[in-house]
Motif scaffolding. Structure first.
Motif, PDB file in Angstrom:
ATOM      1  N   ARG A 168      21.228 -16.808  -8.074  1.00  0.00           N
ATOM      2  CA  ARG A 168      20.023 -17.658  -7.980  1.00  0.00           C
ATOM      3  C   ARG A 168      20.054 -18.804  -7.125  1.00  0.00           C
ATOM      4  O   ARG A 168      21.349 -19.162  -6.704  1.00  0.00           O
ATOM      5  CB  ARG A 168      19.650 -17.975  -9.391  1.00  0.00           C
ATOM      6  CG  ARG A 168      19.380 -16.899 -10.429  1.00  0.00           C
ATOM      7  CD  ARG A 168      18.247 -16.167 -10.162  1.00  0.00           C
ATOM      8  NE  ARG A 168      18.186 -15.095 -11.273  1.00  0.00           N
ATOM      9  CZ  ARG A 168      18.672 -13.807 -11.324  1.00  0.00           C
ATOM     10  NH1 ARG A 168      19.393 -13.488 -10.321  1.00  0.00           N
ATOM     11  NH2 ARG A 168      18.272 -13.120 -12.342  1.00  0.00           N
ATOM     12  N   THR A 169      19.120 -19.408  -6.544  1.00  0.00           N
ATOM     13  CA  THR A 169      19.052 -20.437  -5.711  1.00  0.00           C
ATOM     14  C   THR A 169      17.802 -21.337  -6.446  1.00  0.00           C
ATOM     15  O   THR A 169      17.029 -21.219  -6.886  1.00  0.00           O
ATOM     16  CB  THR A 169      18.956 -20.248  -4.395  1.00  0.00           C
ATOM     17  OG1 THR A 169      19.091 -21.246  -3.703  1.00  0.00           O
ATOM     18  CG2 THR A 169      17.660 -19.473  -4.155  1.00  0.00           C
ATOM     19  N   TRP A 225      15.130 -16.244  -6.880  1.00  0.00           N
ATOM     20  CA  TRP A 225      16.002 -15.442  -6.656  1.00  0.00           C
ATOM     21  C   TRP A 225      16.631 -15.622  -5.169  1.00  0.00           C
ATOM     22  O   TRP A 225      15.973 -16.140  -4.248  1.00  0.00           O
ATOM     23  CB  TRP A 225      15.397 -13.830  -6.973  1.00  0.00           C
ATOM     24  CG  TRP A 225      15.165 -13.503  -8.304  1.00  0.00           C
ATOM     25  CD1 TRP A 225      16.242 -12.875  -9.247  1.00  0.00           C
ATOM     26  CD2 TRP A 225      14.236 -13.865  -9.225  1.00  0.00           C
ATOM     27  NE1 TRP A 225      15.433 -12.900 -10.434  1.00  0.00           N
ATOM     28  CE2 TRP A 225      14.357 -13.448 -10.317  1.00  0.00           C
ATOM     29  CE3 TRP A 225      13.070 -14.929  -8.930  1.00  0.00           C
ATOM     30  CZ2 TRP A 225      13.504 -13.792 -11.594  1.00  0.00           C
ATOM     31  CZ3 TRP A 225      12.099 -15.165 -10.036  1.00  0.00           C
ATOM     32  CH2 TRP A 225      12.344 -14.522 -11.487  1.00  0.00           C
ATOM     33  N   LEU A 226      17.652 -14.828  -4.847  1.00  0.00           N
ATOM     34  CA  LEU A 226      18.372 -15.021  -3.605  1.00  0.00           C
ATOM     35  C   LEU A 226      17.959 -13.703  -2.783  1.00  0.00           C
ATOM     36  O   LEU A 226      18.699 -12.824  -3.280  1.00  0.00           O
ATOM     37  CB  LEU A 226      19.800 -15.330  -3.780  1.00  0.00           C
ATOM     38  CG  LEU A 226      20.672 -16.004  -2.473  1.00  0.00           C
ATOM     39  CD1 LEU A 226      19.851 -16.994  -1.748  1.00  0.00           C
ATOM     40  CD2 LEU A 226      21.868 -15.898  -2.709  1.00  0.00           C
ATOM     41  N   MET A 228      14.334 -15.179 -16.311  1.00  0.00           N
ATOM     42  CA  MET A 228      15.232 -15.099 -15.020  1.00  0.00           C
ATOM     43  C   MET A 228      16.269 -13.918 -15.075  1.00  0.00           C
ATOM     44  O   MET A 228      16.837 -13.543 -14.228  1.00  0.00           O
ATOM     45  CB  MET A 228      16.107 -16.462 -15.094  1.00  0.00           C
ATOM     46  CG  MET A 228      15.183 -17.633 -14.802  1.00  0.00           C
ATOM     47  SD  MET A 228      14.410 -17.503 -12.992  1.00  0.00           S
ATOM     48  CE  MET A 228      15.713 -17.290 -12.035  1.00  0.00           C
ATOM     49  N   LEU A 252      18.844 -13.350 -16.823  1.00  0.00           N
ATOM     50  CA  LEU A 252      20.314 -13.621 -16.718  1.00  0.00           C
ATOM     51  C   LEU A 252      20.529 -13.869 -18.337  1.00  0.00           C
ATOM     52  O   LEU A 252      20.113 -14.822 -18.720  1.00  0.00           O
ATOM     53  CB  LEU A 252      20.735 -14.512 -15.795  1.00  0.00           C
ATOM     54  CG  LEU A 252      20.545 -14.065 -14.267  1.00  0.00           C
ATOM     55  CD1 LEU A 252      20.834 -15.389 -13.500  1.00  0.00           C
ATOM     56  CD2 LEU A 252      21.570 -13.006 -14.141  1.00  0.00           C
ATOM     57  N   ILE A 279      26.587 -18.887 -10.407  1.00  0.00           N
ATOM     58  CA  ILE A 279      25.371 -17.964  -9.700  1.00  0.00           C
ATOM     59  C   ILE A 279      24.556 -18.679  -8.845  1.00  0.00           C
ATOM     60  O   ILE A 279      23.660 -18.169  -8.191  1.00  0.00           O
ATOM     61  CB  ILE A 279      24.555 -17.418 -11.022  1.00  0.00           C
ATOM     62  CG1 ILE A 279      23.680 -18.356 -11.692  1.00  0.00           C
ATOM     63  CG2 ILE A 279      25.174 -16.675 -11.836  1.00  0.00           C
ATOM     64  CD1 ILE A 279      22.311 -18.502 -11.460  1.00  0.00           C
ATOM     65  N   LEU A 280      24.731 -19.945  -8.722  1.00  0.00           N
ATOM     66  CA  LEU A 280      23.878 -20.740  -7.891  1.00  0.00           C
ATOM     67  C   LEU A 280      24.195 -20.446  -6.285  1.00  0.00           C
ATOM     68  O   LEU A 280      25.554 -20.672  -5.910  1.00  0.00           O
ATOM     69  CB  LEU A 280      23.900 -22.125  -8.229  1.00  0.00           C
ATOM     70  CG  LEU A 280      22.753 -23.092  -7.461  1.00  0.00           C
ATOM     71  CD1 LEU A 280      21.352 -22.670  -7.929  1.00  0.00           C
ATOM     72  CD2 LEU A 280      22.917 -24.375  -7.699  1.00  0.00           C
ATOM     73  N   TYR A 281      23.498 -20.289  -5.489  1.00  0.00           N
ATOM     74  CA  TYR A 281      23.628 -20.236  -3.967  1.00  0.00           C
ATOM     75  C   TYR A 281      23.223 -21.501  -3.292  1.00  0.00           C
ATOM     76  O   TYR A 281      22.108 -21.834  -3.313  1.00  0.00           O
ATOM     77  CB  TYR A 281      23.033 -19.253  -3.283  1.00  0.00           C
ATOM     78  CG  TYR A 281      23.195 -19.157  -1.775  1.00  0.00           C
ATOM     79  CD1 TYR A 281      24.596 -18.498  -1.185  1.00  0.00           C
ATOM     80  CD2 TYR A 281      22.205 -19.510  -0.898  1.00  0.00           C
ATOM     81  CE1 TYR A 281      24.638 -18.579   0.249  1.00  0.00           C
ATOM     82  CE2 TYR A 281      22.646 -19.596   0.421  1.00  0.00           C
ATOM     83  CZ  TYR A 281      23.767 -19.136   1.143  1.00  0.00           C
ATOM     84  OH  TYR A 281      24.171 -19.169   2.409  1.00  0.00           O
ATOM     85  N   LEU A 282      23.907 -22.122  -2.627  1.00  0.00           N
ATOM     86  CA  LEU A 282      23.574 -23.352  -1.925  1.00  0.00           C
ATOM     87  C   LEU A 282      23.883 -23.172  -0.182  1.00  0.00           C
ATOM     88  O   LEU A 282      24.812 -22.114   0.207  1.00  0.00           O
ATOM     89  CB  LEU A 282      24.594 -24.705  -2.247  1.00  0.00           C
ATOM     90  CG  LEU A 282      24.585 -25.025  -3.575  1.00  0.00           C
ATOM     91  CD1 LEU A 282      25.747 -25.996  -4.043  1.00  0.00           C
ATOM     92  CD2 LEU A 282      23.038 -25.481  -3.934  1.00  0.00           C
TER      93      LEU A 282
END
Lengths: 463, 77
Positions: A266-267, A286-287, B54, B56, B63-66
């Motif tokens: 997730r983002t 979502w990514l 979500m 999840l 799980i977090l994209y930066l």
């Protein structure tokens, strides 16, 4: 010649003199320059489509892309999109519904016949930041794409098309927001298997195709076929670069970003100005990771101006579908109005009531048709549902709060409704402002028509 | 959705987020100056089982994209 954005632009030029407006100076979409121009035009009542010849990339560098905005701001443009001469709201509803019922099987073409394959940029060299992506409103979390996302049903053949806001993150990543509808359902299924879901991010096509993304159709229907119905010809599709025949993408699109929504990732996404004209909060979304970009030579990117009229009008097929649903239940329904009701979640139904209880049934049909609808006002058929003064007159004069207002509890709300107190659940309201049939009712005040015809104002009042 | 207003520690501008984000072990992103930062207040309701929407079972930093450049610099300020 297949229909595409370029044929739509030619039709627009032929049908509506002066459109689109052309901006030949360089503009920086990611620095609010495009949105500032669009906002000022809207403030001045100029709702023309706007074609930007030299928009810069996200990095403010000159780009090969061009940009089209305000493609949905008037009924006249919707009429161009649906190939209809009349732009009356009910005529547009009927034309949209008739066209969308004419499902047409897709036509698969070879890559050599697909304009969208004129330029192919593969994963290693692609950069989403090369696109002229707009920042729409202050506080937006980043530049935002407003594409039509196409996805194939997991383990099936059907395709879904949907509008999804996508926030630029970096060269290969976008955040994608999904409401709990078909695309979200697809991804739930795929993510449960720890798999990613391939999608195509379509950034420009004939507006009839783009409108298919707002179609309210059952989950077992193929929305590529609906798009064919709206186009009046089969949608031409082509195997994608990254996924081959696993993902067929529109062959006549201007730009397609191919990629996938990643599982267990997730983002941060937002804030973003939504159709409610409110800025939605930063949230988890979502990514998406890009695998390829394909486009035509000198591509024209389409962007919907968020939180403005353009955004609202892109929902027109939903309004048409609600009209159909309500009319199927109560045949006396004459007209409905959602997009111009004055409220993001208000719907007004105008109907010829034959028995008591019909307004309630019509309102319940509307509420069940779409979670965009929260408050339903029902008025008699002599009133214009688009005229808020007429509607408030009826509420004031034909309605008793203890018997004509119904509050419904625990129904799924619209996630973008900031008044929701629970994540997905809210309430509904039905106001029956029709005149009663079970007792005599005062008529509306009016002058004798013959007296009005006899008197010419100019004969009595000098200007 | 419950929202919460936060101030960016770098530019001091205010923006709002889903209040649940404050209950998770993740940074916030300032839309004005692009800083990723740990909010001072973690007032939100902890959602140990994630949210149904979500999809999840658990939401945390893993799980977090930066963005790529953000991984190279500390998120604490």
């Amino acid at each position: 010649m297949p229909k595409d954005l370029r044929t739509w632009l030619r039709d627009l030029e032929d049908r509506i003199p002066g459109e689109p407006l052309r901006v030949s100076k360089a503009v920086k979409p990611a620095s609010f320059e495009v949105s500032s121009i669009l906002h000022q035009l809207e403030e001045r009542g100029n709702l023309s489509a706007v074609f930007f010849d030299k928009p810069t990339s996200v990095k403010a560098e000159p780009s090969d892309y061009r940009l089209l905005c305000h493609a949905f701001t008037t009924r006249e443009k919707l009429a161009v999109s649906l190939d209809l001469q009349d732009s009356n709201r009910v005529s547009l509803f009927e034309k949209y519904l008739e066209s969308s019922r004419q499902r047409k099987k897709t036509e698969i073409v070879a890559p050599s016949e697909a304009p969208v394959k004129e330029v192919i940029i593969r994963e290693k060299s692609l950069d989403i930041g090369d696109l002229p992506i707009m920042r729409h409103n202050s506080m937006d979390g980043g530049p935002y794409l407003t594409p039509v996302v196409v996805a194939r049903e997991p383990n099936g053949e059907r395709y879904n098309t949907s509008w999804n806001r996508m926030m630029y993150i970096d060269s290969h990543h976008l955040a994608i927001y999904m409401s709990p509808r078909h695309l979200w359902t697809y991804f739930q299924e795929v993510e449960a298997r720890q798999e990613s879901m391939p999608i195509g991010v379509v950034l420009g096509h004939h507006m009839a195709f783009m409108l298919s993304a707002s179609a309210l159709v059952p989950p077992d229907e193929d929305e590529y076929e609906v798009a064919g119905g709206l186009l009046g010809e089969p949608l031409r599709v082509v195997p994608s670069e990254a996924y081959g025949e696993r993902l067929l993408v529109p062959a006549d699109a201007e730009i397609v970003i191919e990629g996938e929504i990643l599982p267990q990732r997730r983002t941060l996404e937002g804030p973003f100005g939504e159709f409610t004209k409110l800025i939605g909060p930063q949230r988890l979304s979502w990514l998406f990771r890009a695998r390829a970009i394909t486009h035509r030579h000198r591509p024209i990117m389409h962007s919907v101006f968020g939180a403005h009229l353009d955004h609202l009008y892109a929902h027109f097929p939903i309004e048409a579908s609600i009209f159909q649903r309500v009319k199927q239940v109560i045949t006396g329904v004459k007209d409905i109005c959602w997009l111009h009701s004055g409220g993001s979640f208000h719907l007004v139904i105008s109907m010829k009531k034959r028995t008591e209880g019909e307004p309630m049934r019509a309102a319940m049909a509307a509420l069940s048709a779409s979670n965009f609808i929260k408050h339903v006002f029902v008025v008699d058929d002599d009133l214009d549902p688009e005229n808020a003064k007429d509607v408030m007159w009826a509420v004031s004069n034909c309605c008793q709060a203890d018997s004509d207002i119904t509050v419904l509890h625990n129904i799924q709300g619209q996630l973008l409704d900031p008044s929701l107190r629970q994540e997905t659940k809210g309430s509904g309201l039905i106001i029956d402002a029709t005149r009663p049939l079970d007792r005599p009712y005062s008529p509306r005040a009016a002058l004798p028509p013959e007296a009005l015809e006899k008197i010419r104002l100019e004969d009595y009042i000098s200007s | 959705m419950k929202i919460h207003y936060v101030n960016c520690p770098q530019c001091n501008k205010s923006f709002h987020c889903d209040a649940n984000l404050l209950g998770l072990d993740i940074p916030l992103h300032c839309p004005y100056c692009d800083l990723y930062f740990e909010p001072e207040e973690r007032k939100g309701e902890q959602l140990p089982k994630g949210t149904a929407f979500m999809g999840l079972s658990r939401i945390d930093r893993k799980i977090l994209y930066l963005p790529v450049q953000e991984k190279k610099r500390p998120t604490k300020v």
